[in-house]
Design a protein around this motif. Structure first.
Motif, PDB file in Angstrom:
ATOM      1  N   VAL A 176       0.826  -1.213   0.000  1.00 52.44           N
ATOM      2  CA  VAL A 176       0.000   0.000   0.000  1.00 52.44           C
ATOM      3  C   VAL A 176       0.858   1.261   0.000  1.00 52.44           C
ATOM      4  CG1 VAL A 176      -1.656   1.335   1.362  1.00 52.44           C
ATOM      5  CG2 VAL A 176      -2.054  -1.111   0.952  1.00 52.44           C
ATOM      6  N   PRO A 177       1.912   1.354   0.838  1.00 52.97           N
ATOM      7  CA  PRO A 177       2.749   2.559   0.758  1.00 52.97           C
ATOM      8  C   PRO A 177       3.344   2.774  -0.628  1.00 52.97           C
ATOM      9  CG  PRO A 177       3.206   1.384   2.792  1.00 52.97           C
ATOM     10  CD  PRO A 177       2.341   0.482   1.959  1.00 52.97           C
ATOM     11  N   GLY A 178       3.735   1.690  -1.279  1.00 55.00           N
ATOM     12  CA  GLY A 178       4.309   1.808  -2.609  1.00 55.00           C
ATOM     13  C   GLY A 178       3.305   2.277  -3.640  1.00 55.00           C
ATOM     14  N   VAL A 179       2.115   1.685  -3.638  1.00 57.67           N
ATOM     15  CA  VAL A 179       1.076   2.107  -4.573  1.00 57.67           C
ATOM     16  C   VAL A 179       0.711   3.566  -4.321  1.00 57.67           C
ATOM     17  CG1 VAL A 179      -1.315   1.761  -5.303  1.00 57.67           C
ATOM     18  CG2 VAL A 179       0.140  -0.228  -4.856  1.00 57.67           C
ATOM     19  N   THR A 180       0.576   3.932  -3.051  1.00 57.27           N
ATOM     20  CA  THR A 180       0.228   5.311  -2.698  1.00 57.27           C
ATOM     21  C   THR A 180       1.266   6.289  -3.235  1.00 57.27           C
ATOM     22  OG1 THR A 180      -0.868   4.541  -0.679  1.00 57.27           O
ATOM     23  CG2 THR A 180      -0.270   6.862  -0.776  1.00 57.27           C
ATOM     24  N   GLY A 181       2.538   5.963  -3.083  1.00 62.94           N
ATOM     25  CA  GLY A 181       3.598   6.834  -3.566  1.00 62.94           C
ATOM     26  C   GLY A 181       3.628   6.940  -5.076  1.00 62.94           C
ATOM     27  N   ALA A 182       3.412   5.829  -5.760  1.00 62.55           N
ATOM     28  CA  ALA A 182       3.416   5.843  -7.224  1.00 62.55           C
ATOM     29  C   ALA A 182       2.281   6.696  -7.772  1.00 62.55           C
ATOM     30  CB  ALA A 182       3.314   4.421  -7.754  1.00 62.55           C
ATOM     31  N   VAL A 183       1.099   6.553  -7.182  1.00 62.10           N
ATOM     32  CA  VAL A 183      -0.048   7.346  -7.614  1.00 62.10           C
ATOM     33  C   VAL A 183       0.199   8.826  -7.338  1.00 62.10           C
ATOM     34  CG1 VAL A 183      -2.503   7.777  -7.205  1.00 62.10           C
ATOM     35  CG2 VAL A 183      -1.669   5.429  -7.373  1.00 62.10           C
ATOM     36  N   ALA A 184       0.787   9.121  -6.167  1.00 62.75           N
ATOM     37  CA  ALA A 184       1.099  10.512  -5.839  1.00 62.75           C
ATOM     38  C   ALA A 184       2.116  11.106  -6.808  1.00 62.75           C
ATOM     39  CB  ALA A 184       1.633  10.603  -4.415  1.00 62.75           C
ATOM     40  N   ALA A 185       2.948  10.265  -7.409  1.00 60.78           N
ATOM     41  CA  ALA A 185       3.934  10.725  -8.382  1.00 60.78           C
ATOM     42  C   ALA A 185       3.313  10.982  -9.752  1.00 60.78           C
ATOM     43  CB  ALA A 185       5.052   9.690  -8.515  1.00 60.78           C
ATOM     44  N   GLY A 186       2.043  10.643  -9.908  1.00 58.29           N
ATOM     45  CA  GLY A 186       1.384  10.820 -11.195  1.00 58.29           C
ATOM     46  C   GLY A 186       1.649   9.690 -12.163  1.00 58.29           C
ATOM     47  N   MET A 187       1.991   8.523 -11.631  1.00 58.38           N
ATOM     48  CA  MET A 187       2.317   7.363 -12.447  1.00 58.38           C
ATOM     49  C   MET A 187       1.203   6.327 -12.385  1.00 58.38           C
ATOM     50  SD  MET A 187       6.331   6.981 -11.332  1.00 58.38           S
ATOM     51  CE  MET A 187       7.464   8.369 -11.547  1.00 58.38           C
ATOM     52  N   THR A 188       1.129   5.499 -13.402  1.00 54.60           N
ATOM     53  CA  THR A 188       0.219   4.361 -13.391  1.00 54.60           C
ATOM     54  C   THR A 188       0.868   3.248 -12.587  1.00 54.60           C
ATOM     55  OG1 THR A 188      -0.674   4.922 -15.563  1.00 54.60           O
ATOM     56  CG2 THR A 188      -0.993   2.659 -14.805  1.00 54.60           C
ATOM     57  N   CYS A 189       0.133   2.655 -11.680  1.00 54.51           N
ATOM     58  CA  CYS A 189       0.691   1.595 -10.836  1.00 54.51           C
ATOM     59  C   CYS A 189      -0.142   0.331 -10.959  1.00 54.51           C
ATOM     60  CB  CYS A 189       0.737   2.047  -9.378  1.00 54.51           C
ATOM     61  SG  CYS A 189       1.558   0.862  -8.279  1.00 54.51           S
ATOM     62  N   TYR A 190       0.537  -0.790 -11.113  1.00 53.12           N
ATOM     63  CA  TYR A 190      -0.112  -2.093 -11.075  1.00 53.12           C
ATOM     64  C   TYR A 190       0.352  -2.836  -9.830  1.00 53.12           C
ATOM     65  CZ  TYR A 190      -2.342  -1.864 -15.608  1.00 53.12           C
ATOM     66  OH  TYR A 190      -3.168  -1.513 -16.636  1.00 53.12           O
ATOM     67  N   GLY A 191      -0.594  -3.416  -9.129  1.00 58.75           N
ATOM     68  CA  GLY A 191      -0.270  -4.191  -7.955  1.00 58.75           C
ATOM     69  C   GLY A 191       0.196  -5.576  -8.334  1.00 58.75           C
ATOM     70  N   PHE A 192       1.274  -6.021  -7.701  1.00 64.90           N
ATOM     71  CA  PHE A 192       1.784  -7.378  -7.910  1.00 64.90           C
ATOM     72  C   PHE A 192       1.283  -8.236  -6.761  1.00 64.90           C
ATOM     73  CE2 PHE A 192       5.451 -10.435  -7.336  1.00 64.90           C
ATOM     74  CZ  PHE A 192       5.124 -11.216  -8.439  1.00 64.90           C
ATOM     75  N   THR A 193       0.425  -9.185  -7.059  1.00 67.28           N
ATOM     76  CA  THR A 193      -0.211  -9.981  -6.015  1.00 67.28           C
ATOM     77  C   THR A 193      -0.201 -11.467  -6.387  1.00 67.28           C
ATOM     78  OG1 THR A 193      -2.536 -10.157  -6.674  1.00 67.28           O
ATOM     79  CG2 THR A 193      -1.844  -8.093  -5.950  1.00 67.28           C
ATOM     80  N   PRO A 194       0.972 -12.118  -6.246  1.00 65.05           N
ATOM     81  CA  PRO A 194       1.010 -13.551  -6.522  1.00 65.05           C
ATOM     82  C   PRO A 194       0.146 -14.354  -5.566  1.00 65.05           C
ATOM     83  CG  PRO A 194       3.071 -12.815  -5.550  1.00 65.05           C
ATOM     84  CD  PRO A 194       2.274 -11.588  -5.832  1.00 65.05           C
ATOM     85  N   HIS A 195      -0.173 -13.768  -4.409  1.00 64.58           N
ATOM     86  CA  HIS A 195      -1.054 -14.400  -3.424  1.00 64.58           C
ATOM     87  C   HIS A 195      -2.058 -13.359  -2.958  1.00 64.58           C
ATOM     88  CE1 HIS A 195       2.122 -17.384  -3.436  1.00 64.58           C
ATOM     89  NE2 HIS A 195       2.988 -16.447  -3.059  1.00 64.58           N
ATOM     90  N   GLY A 196      -3.280 -13.748  -2.746  1.00 63.38           N
ATOM     91  CA  GLY A 196      -4.289 -12.802  -2.273  1.00 63.38           C
ATOM     92  C   GLY A 196      -4.992 -12.105  -3.418  1.00 63.38           C
ATOM     93  N   ASP A 197      -6.029 -11.338  -3.065  1.00 62.55           N
ATOM     94  CA  ASP A 197      -6.857 -10.710  -4.100  1.00 62.55           C
ATOM     95  C   ASP A 197      -6.438  -9.290  -4.425  1.00 62.55           C
ATOM     96  OD1 ASP A 197      -7.737  -9.244  -1.917  1.00 62.55           O
ATOM     97  OD2 ASP A 197      -9.784 -10.016  -1.953  1.00 62.55           O
ATOM     98  N   GLY A 198      -5.506  -8.727  -3.654  1.00 57.93           N
ATOM     99  CA  GLY A 198      -5.008  -7.396  -3.959  1.00 57.93           C
ATOM    100  C   GLY A 198      -5.996  -6.267  -3.716  1.00 57.93           C
ATOM    101  N   ALA A 199      -7.040  -6.536  -2.946  1.00 58.91           N
ATOM    102  CA  ALA A 199      -8.064  -5.512  -2.736  1.00 58.91           C
ATOM    103  C   ALA A 199      -7.485  -4.248  -2.116  1.00 58.91           C
ATOM    104  CB  ALA A 199      -9.184  -6.071  -1.854  1.00 58.91           C
ATOM    105  N   GLU A 200      -6.530  -4.403  -1.198  1.00 51.77           N
ATOM    106  CA  GLU A 200      -5.957  -3.230  -0.540  1.00 51.77           C
ATOM    107  C   GLU A 200      -5.114  -2.405  -1.511  1.00 51.77           C
ATOM    108  OE1 GLU A 200      -2.806  -6.332  -0.312  1.00 51.77           O
ATOM    109  OE2 GLU A 200      -4.986  -6.289  -0.206  1.00 51.77           O
ATOM    110  N   LEU A 201      -4.532  -3.060  -2.519  1.00 54.36           N
ATOM    111  CA  LEU A 201      -3.748  -2.329  -3.516  1.00 54.36           C
ATOM    112  C   LEU A 201      -4.660  -1.556  -4.459  1.00 54.36           C
ATOM    113  CD1 LEU A 201      -1.020  -5.008  -4.369  1.00 54.36           C
ATOM    114  CD2 LEU A 201      -0.993  -3.242  -2.596  1.00 54.36           C
ATOM    115  N   ARG A 202      -5.770  -2.159  -4.837  1.00 50.15           N
ATOM    116  CA  ARG A 202      -6.750  -1.443  -5.663  1.00 50.15           C
ATOM    117  C   ARG A 202      -7.302  -0.246  -4.896  1.00 50.15           C
ATOM    118  NH1 ARG A 202      -8.555  -3.458 -10.423  1.00 50.15           N
ATOM    119  NH2 ARG A 202      -8.265  -5.678 -10.902  1.00 50.15           N
ATOM    120  N   ALA A 203      -7.584  -0.441  -3.612  1.00 51.09           N
ATOM    121  CA  ALA A 203      -8.128   0.653  -2.808  1.00 51.09           C
ATOM    122  C   ALA A 203      -7.135   1.803  -2.699  1.00 51.09           C
ATOM    123  CB  ALA A 203      -8.510   0.148  -1.420  1.00 51.09           C
ATOM    124  N   ALA A 204      -5.835   1.492  -2.756  1.00 48.06           N
ATOM    125  CA  ALA A 204      -4.802   2.520  -2.670  1.00 48.06           C
ATOM    126  C   ALA A 204      -4.576   3.235  -3.998  1.00 48.06           C
ATOM    127  CB  ALA A 204      -3.492   1.903  -2.193  1.00 48.06           C
ATOM    128  N   GLY A 205      -5.192   2.706  -5.068  1.00 51.99           N
ATOM    129  CA  GLY A 205      -5.100   3.385  -6.357  1.00 51.99           C
ATOM    130  C   GLY A 205      -4.482   2.593  -7.485  1.00 51.99           C
TER     131      GLY A 205
END
Length: 227
Positions: A176-205
């Motif tokens: 989540v901190p990483g996704v938040t920072g990437a979005v704040a930088a104005g960049m497109t971010c994809y969450g890497f989730t080999p395990h789990g559904d990644g819902a918290e990464l989507r919620a972070a942007g």
């Protein structure tokens, strides 16, 4: 060939290196030594993606007493030693970096880890020659006022190094901190989730999710990829 993005920025821990549990063991042992019994699993759940700089006041607040003034430096040394002995690469990490090189697509690594930690990780896994000159460490920016993730500073530093506009960068992050920072930088971010559904990464942007590193190529040269 036209590309959707001109620069791929990878997080290090949990994306290229299977290092988060190694760090968590070191942090858990240190917290336990300072009167806060903690398991590696608890440390990992609480601090994944969190810099040592941000971690220190959190631990101090919990124990109600300050940590040693040189705690950060000691932890960097401890973590580097552990990484040099234990870390392994995430499946497909070397292959995707070499594939991007083959395609002529620029890539960089942006991490909250100190340079000594990244050197230990990449040294053990044989990535040093491949990653040389392509790493960006949040602690390296501190002297100039830079901040760790979730601030955007280390991502923007990577983009500047390649003279690429943030809007032309895609970031691969697992926290989540990483996704938040990437979005704040104005960049497109994809969450890497080999395990789990990644819902918290989507919620972070996160714009979408991938479960394998070989999907990164499709993000850059092909159609949008969602897991």
């Amino acid at each position: 060939m036209s590309h959707r993005f001109d620069l791929v920025i990878f997080d290090c821990d949990g994306v290229l290196m299977d290092s988060e549990i190694v760090s968590a063991r070191v942090v858990a042992a240190d917290m336990t030594e300072h009167g806060l019994p903690t398991t590696p699993e608890q440390a990992m759940m609480r601090f994944v993606g969190t810099s040592l700089r941000a971690m220190k006041p959190m631990i101090e607040a919990e124990r109600g007493a300050p940590l040693p003034a040189d705690w950060n430096d000691r932890m960097v040394d401890k973590i580097a030693v552990a990484m040099a002995a234990e870390v392994t690469e995430i499946i497909g990490a070397r292959a995707i970096l070499e594939e991007l090189d083959r395609l002529g697509i620029a890539w960089r690594i942006a991490s909250n880890s100190a340079d000594a930690e990244m050197t230990a990780k990449f040294g053990r896994t044989g990535f040093l020659a491949l990653t040389a000159g392509r790493t960006h460490s949040a602690p390296r920016l501190f002297a100039a006022g830079g901040r760790p993730k979730p601030a955007p500073d280390v991502f923007l530093d990577a983009a500047r190094a390649e003279s690429v506009a943030p809007s032309r960068c895609v970031v691969i992050e697992d926290s989540v901190p990483g996704v938040t920072g990437a979005v704040a930088a104005g960049m497109t971010c994809y969450g890497f989730t080999p395990h789990g559904d990644g819902a918290e990464l989507r919620a972070a942007g996160a714009a979408g999710l991938i479960t394998r590193l070989d999907q990164v190529t499709g993000l850059v040269v092909g159609a949008r990829v969602d897991a």
